[in-house]
Write a protein that holds these residues in place. Structure first.
Motif, PDB file in Angstrom:
ATOM      1  N   GLU A 101       0.829  -1.205   0.000  1.00 28.31           N
ATOM      2  CA  GLU A 101       0.000   0.000   0.000  1.00 28.31           C
ATOM      3  C   GLU A 101       0.868   1.262   0.000  1.00 28.31           C
ATOM      4  O   GLU A 101       0.544   2.238  -0.668  1.00 28.31           O
ATOM      5  N   ARG A 102       1.979   1.228   0.709  1.00 29.81           N
ATOM      6  CA  ARG A 102       2.899   2.369   0.712  1.00 29.81           C
ATOM      7  C   ARG A 102       3.460   2.599  -0.681  1.00 29.81           C
ATOM      8  O   ARG A 102       3.625   3.732  -1.119  1.00 29.81           O
ATOM      9  N   LYS A 103       3.777   1.503  -1.368  1.00 30.68           N
ATOM     10  CA  LYS A 103       4.313   1.613  -2.731  1.00 30.68           C
ATOM     11  C   LYS A 103       3.267   2.255  -3.647  1.00 30.68           C
ATOM     12  O   LYS A 103       3.597   3.090  -4.488  1.00 30.68           O
ATOM     13  N   ARG A 104       2.001   1.871  -3.466  1.00 34.82           N
ATOM     14  CA  ARG A 104       0.931   2.474  -4.265  1.00 34.82           C
ATOM     15  C   ARG A 104       0.847   3.982  -4.010  1.00 34.82           C
ATOM     16  O   ARG A 104       0.686   4.756  -4.947  1.00 34.82           O
ATOM     17  N   ILE A 105       0.941   4.357  -2.747  1.00 38.65           N
ATOM     18  CA  ILE A 105       0.908   5.779  -2.390  1.00 38.65           C
ATOM     19  C   ILE A 105       2.074   6.505  -3.052  1.00 38.65           C
ATOM     20  O   ILE A 105       1.923   7.605  -3.591  1.00 38.65           O
ATOM     21  N   GLU A 106       3.235   5.880  -3.033  1.00 37.14           N
ATOM     22  CA  GLU A 106       4.414   6.483  -3.662  1.00 37.14           C
ATOM     23  C   GLU A 106       4.171   6.690  -5.160  1.00 37.14           C
ATOM     24  O   GLU A 106       4.476   7.749  -5.709  1.00 37.14           O
ATOM     25  N   TYR A 107       3.580   5.689  -5.835  1.00 35.52           N
ATOM     26  CA  TYR A 107       3.278   5.816  -7.263  1.00 35.52           C
ATOM     27  C   TYR A 107       2.263   6.928  -7.514  1.00 35.52           C
ATOM     28  O   TYR A 107       2.377   7.685  -8.483  1.00 35.52           O
ATOM     29  N   ILE A 108       1.269   7.026  -6.645  1.00 38.00           N
ATOM     30  CA  ILE A 108       0.259   8.071  -6.803  1.00 38.00           C
ATOM     31  C   ILE A 108       0.906   9.452  -6.685  1.00 38.00           C
ATOM     32  O   ILE A 108       0.656  10.340  -7.501  1.00 38.00           O
ATOM     33  N   ILE A 109       1.760   9.613  -5.685  1.00 34.70           N
ATOM     34  CA  ILE A 109       2.434  10.895  -5.492  1.00 34.70           C
ATOM     35  C   ILE A 109       3.323  11.213  -6.691  1.00 34.70           C
ATOM     36  O   ILE A 109       3.323  12.337  -7.201  1.00 34.70           O
ATOM     37  N   LEU A 112       1.168  12.342  -9.520  1.00 34.19           N
ATOM     38  CA  LEU A 112       0.704  13.715  -9.312  1.00 34.19           C
ATOM     39  C   LEU A 112       1.797  14.723  -9.637  1.00 34.19           C
ATOM     40  O   LEU A 112       1.550  15.748 -10.269  1.00 34.19           O
ATOM     41  N   LEU A 113       3.023  14.422  -9.201  1.00 33.20           N
ATOM     42  CA  LEU A 113       4.138  15.334  -9.471  1.00 33.20           C
ATOM     43  C   LEU A 113       4.440  15.417 -10.959  1.00 33.20           C
ATOM     44  O   LEU A 113       4.711  16.500 -11.488  1.00 33.20           O
ATOM     45  N   ILE A 114       4.373  14.283 -11.650  1.00 33.83           N
ATOM     46  CA  ILE A 114       4.585  14.287 -13.101  1.00 33.83           C
ATOM     47  C   ILE A 114       3.496  15.110 -13.776  1.00 33.83           C
ATOM     48  O   ILE A 114       3.763  15.893 -14.682  1.00 33.83           O
ATOM     49  N   HIS A 116       1.889  17.623 -12.509  1.00 31.99           N
ATOM     50  CA  HIS A 116       2.200  19.035 -12.276  1.00 31.99           C
ATOM     51  C   HIS A 116       3.279  19.519 -13.233  1.00 31.99           C
ATOM     52  O   HIS A 116       3.183  20.620 -13.786  1.00 31.99           O
ATOM     53  N   GLU A 117       4.308  18.695 -13.438  1.00 34.13           N
ATOM     54  CA  GLU A 117       5.389  19.075 -14.350  1.00 34.13           C
ATOM     55  C   GLU A 117       4.862  19.230 -15.767  1.00 34.13           C
ATOM     56  O   GLU A 117       5.207  20.183 -16.465  1.00 34.13           O
ATOM     57  N   LEU A 118       4.007  18.296 -16.202  1.00 33.62           N
ATOM     58  CA  LEU A 118       3.447  18.379 -17.557  1.00 33.62           C
ATOM     59  C   LEU A 118       2.598  19.628 -17.716  1.00 33.62           C
ATOM     60  O   LEU A 118       2.690  20.319 -18.742  1.00 33.62           O
ATOM     61  N   ASN A 119       1.784  19.934 -16.712  1.00 27.97           N
ATOM     62  CA  ASN A 119       0.951  21.142 -16.785  1.00 27.97           C
ATOM     63  C   ASN A 119       1.810  22.391 -16.834  1.00 27.97           C
ATOM     64  O   ASN A 119       1.518  23.311 -17.586  1.00 27.97           O
ATOM     65  N   ASP A 120       2.864  22.419 -16.029  1.00 27.38           N
ATOM     66  CA  ASP A 120       3.763  23.574 -16.040  1.00 27.38           C
ATOM     67  C   ASP A 120       4.426  23.727 -17.396  1.00 27.38           C
ATOM     68  O   ASP A 120       4.550  24.837 -17.917  1.00 27.38           O
ATOM     69  N   ASN A 121       4.843  22.595 -17.996  1.00 27.96           N
ATOM     70  CA  ASN A 121       5.478  22.641 -19.318  1.00 27.96           C
ATOM     71  C   ASN A 121       4.493  23.111 -20.382  1.00 27.96           C
ATOM     72  O   ASN A 121       4.844  23.891 -21.261  1.00 27.96           O
ATOM     73  N   LYS A 122       3.233  22.628 -20.305  1.00 30.46           N
ATOM     74  CA  LYS A 122       2.223  23.040 -21.285  1.00 30.46           C
ATOM     75  C   LYS A 122       1.961  24.537 -21.183  1.00 30.46           C
ATOM     76  O   LYS A 122       1.834  25.222 -22.176  1.00 30.46           O
TER      77      LYS A 122
END
Length: 141
Positions: A101-109, A112-114, A116-122
């Motif tokens: 479950e922790r690994k899933r949370i890490e993937y979700i985070i 989300l960060l990716i 944010h980066e894509l939105n910032d780049n767009k």
């Protein structure tokens, strides 16, 4: 003036216990080696400047407290303290999850960060496109 920093390991250990974390949790999050962390907690070694900074940020304590056990009375920023409480509560909840479950949370985070980066780049590209289009329009006019 304090000339040695006795008790750093005890303070780190106490904070880890309070936050229900293991030394390996700190190592993974900060990049501090397991060997170094073990030496800090065991009182065999004082953390260098960078490790002290990383530990203070991760454990949500001041560098002064980490080194001396004393708090500077002028460092009371309530919004920062509130943030630390939220972080601690989140860590305590994550600590109760299974490794999977922790690994899933890490993937979700990470997702989300990716995002944010894509939105910032767009946003950056679209403003460049608009500026480029305006320049092209003014050149043809």
């Amino acid at each position: 003036m304090i000339e040695n920093f006795d008790g750093i390991g005890d303070r780190i250990a106490a904070k880890l216990e309070e936050l229900k974390l293991k030394q390996t949790d700190v190592c993974k999050a900060t990049g501090i080696s397991k060997n170094a962390m073990s030496n800090y907690v065991g009182g065999n070694r004082v953390p260098d400047t960078l490790a002290t900074y990383k530990l203070s940020k991760f454990l949500s304590v001041s560098i002064e407290w980490l080194l001396t056990g004393e708090e500077n009375k002028n460092d009371s920023d309530s919004s920062l303290n509130d943030l630390h409480i939220v972080d601690r509560n989140l860590l305590e909840k994550i600590k109760q999850l299974s490794d999977e479950e922790r690994k899933r949370i890490e993937y979700i985070i990470e997702g989300l960060l990716i995002g944010h980066e894509l939105n910032d780049n767009k946003r950056g590209q679209s403003s460049e496109s608009i500026n480029g289009e305006e320049a092209a329009t003014s050149e043809t006019a």
